[in-house]
Design a protein around this motif. Structure first.
Motif, PDB file in Angstrom:
ATOM      1  N   LEU A  93       0.820  -1.207   0.000  1.00  0.00           N
ATOM      2  CA  LEU A  93       0.000   0.000   0.000  1.00  0.00           C
ATOM      3  C   LEU A  93       0.858   1.263   0.000  1.00  0.00           C
ATOM      4  N   THR A  94       0.309   2.313  -0.602  1.00  0.00           N
ATOM      5  CA  THR A  94       0.969   3.611  -0.647  1.00  0.00           C
ATOM      6  C   THR A  94      -0.005   4.679  -0.154  1.00  0.00           C
ATOM      7  N   VAL A  95       0.496   5.595   0.683  1.00  0.00           N
ATOM      8  CA  VAL A  95      -0.341   6.702   1.159  1.00  0.00           C
ATOM      9  C   VAL A  95      -0.587   7.659  -0.003  1.00  0.00           C
ATOM     10  N   THR A  96      -1.872   7.874  -0.318  1.00  0.00           N
ATOM     11  CA  THR A  96      -2.236   8.741  -1.442  1.00  0.00           C
ATOM     12  C   THR A  96      -2.803  10.077  -1.007  1.00  0.00           C
ATOM     13  N   ASP A  97      -3.234  10.169   0.260  1.00  0.00           N
ATOM     14  CA  ASP A  97      -3.814  11.422   0.739  1.00  0.00           C
ATOM     15  C   ASP A  97      -3.711  11.474   2.253  1.00  0.00           C
ATOM     16  N   VAL A  98      -3.611  12.700   2.782  1.00  0.00           N
ATOM     17  CA  VAL A  98      -3.595  12.935   4.222  1.00  0.00           C
ATOM     18  C   VAL A  98      -4.578  14.062   4.505  1.00  0.00           C
ATOM     19  N   ARG A  99      -5.494  13.844   5.452  1.00  0.00           N
ATOM     20  CA  ARG A  99      -6.489  14.860   5.798  1.00  0.00           C
ATOM     21  C   ARG A  99      -6.550  15.026   7.305  1.00  0.00           C
ATOM     22  N   VAL A 100      -6.841  16.229   7.735  1.00  0.00           N
ATOM     23  CA  VAL A 100      -6.962  16.540   9.160  1.00  0.00           C
ATOM     24  C   VAL A 100      -8.263  17.304   9.361  1.00  0.00           C
ATOM     25  N   GLY A 101      -8.984  16.966  10.401  1.00  0.00           N
ATOM     26  CA  GLY A 101     -10.239  17.658  10.670  1.00  0.00           C
ATOM     27  C   GLY A 101     -10.539  17.742  12.152  1.00  0.00           C
ATOM     28  N   ARG A 102     -11.288  18.766  12.528  1.00  0.00           N
ATOM     29  CA  ARG A 102     -11.716  18.951  13.914  1.00  0.00           C
ATOM     30  C   ARG A 102     -13.141  18.441  14.066  1.00  0.00           C
ATOM     31  N   HIS A 103     -13.390  17.721  15.180  1.00  0.00           N
ATOM     32  CA  HIS A 103     -14.713  17.174  15.459  1.00  0.00           C
ATOM     33  C   HIS A 103     -15.053  17.397  16.924  1.00  0.00           C
ATOM     34  N   ASP A 104     -16.283  17.100  17.285  1.00  0.00           N
ATOM     35  CA  ASP A 104     -16.717  17.285  18.667  1.00  0.00           C
ATOM     36  C   ASP A 104     -15.928  16.383  19.599  1.00  0.00           C
ATOM     37  N   GLY A 105     -15.043  16.942  20.376  1.00  0.00           N
ATOM     38  CA  GLY A 105     -14.299  16.177  21.374  1.00  0.00           C
ATOM     39  C   GLY A 105     -13.013  15.547  20.903  1.00  0.00           C
ATOM     40  N   PHE A 106     -12.685  15.659  19.613  1.00  0.00           N
ATOM     41  CA  PHE A 106     -11.436  15.061  19.132  1.00  0.00           C
ATOM     42  C   PHE A 106     -11.053  15.650  17.778  1.00  0.00           C
ATOM     43  N   ASP A 107      -9.777  15.483  17.438  1.00  0.00           N
ATOM     44  CA  ASP A 107      -9.282  15.811  16.100  1.00  0.00           C
ATOM     45  C   ASP A 107      -8.969  14.506  15.385  1.00  0.00           C
TER      46      ASP A 107
END
Length: 223
Positions: A93-107
């Motif tokens: 497998l190869t990493v094709t994308d990285v995403r970061v997001g904020r949510h209720d109580g956690f990132d």
């Protein structure tokens, strides 16, 4: 003699009738309070708890779809201990994308992968971000350094999948716990990445499919 016989028979008949009356009276029970009735045992309480009553978090959370394309996970228990899982045999497998997001109580940090097989991982807090192979120390924002090792990885030339070419390190201003994410290189079958956190906060890791993803969630205990 005949009169005597008749008297004996009458006496015997009278005694028999009296005995029958006594038997019938006895069978009637007289007082219902003395009769417990048919025994119907009540069901015993189970000593085995109902698993549905305290279901923990699952590896495939259900819920709404977030902007980063992954499912919204339910509230979860977490800790700061290393989290590990083994890849499937022959995974490439190869990493094709990285995403970061904020949510209720956690990132949430999402590593999307292309190729074949199921990824494994080892995610843990380390004293500093040290690159595999070179041994170089990398500067990373945050007071906590969460190292993410995605096993079952391969070079793009081996997997036939183009690797992630976006911002690196990746920073998102709106997050509470995740300061930045740095994607490293593939070394000995694992892709290395670092997540800089605001502090050494509890986290959890799980995998999602279609597309294949490794998800790291860092809990925010300040909310």
């Amino acid at each position: 003699m005949k009169g005597t016989t008749r008297r004996r028979r009458a006496a015997a008949l009278t005694a028999g009738v009296a005995t029958a009356v006594l038997v019938i009276t006895a069978c009637s029970g007289g007082d219902d309070r003395d009769d417990p009735g048919p025994s119907t045992p009540s069901p015993a309480a189970s000593s085995t708890p109902d698993p549905s009553a305290s279901a923990g978090p699952t590896d495939t959370p259900t819920g709404s779809t977030d902007d980063d394309g992954s499912a919204s996970a339910p509230p979860f228990p977490a800790n700061t201990e290393p989290d590990t899982s083994e890849p499937s045999a022959g995974a490439a497998l190869t990493v094709t994308d990285v995403r970061v997001g904020r949510h209720d109580g956690f990132d949430r940090v999402v590593f999307e992968l292309g190729g074949t097989g199921t990824p494994g991982w080892r995610v843990e807090y380390v004293p500093e971000a040290v690159e595999d192979g070179s041994g170089n120390v990398v500067d990373l924002d945050g007071d906590g350094t969460l190292q993410v090792m995605i096993s079952g990885s391969g070079y793009p030339t081996d997997t036939g999948v183009a690797e992630y070419a976006g911002p690196n390190p990746l920073r998102v201003a709106e997050t509470d716990e995740v300061e930045e994410v740095l994607l490293g290189s593939v070394f000995e079958g694992s892709t290395q990445a670092f997540v800089g956190t605001d502090e050494v906060s509890p986290f959890r890791v799980y995998a999602l499919t279609d597309p294949t993803r490794v998800v790291v969630e860092v809990r925010n205990d300040d909310v």
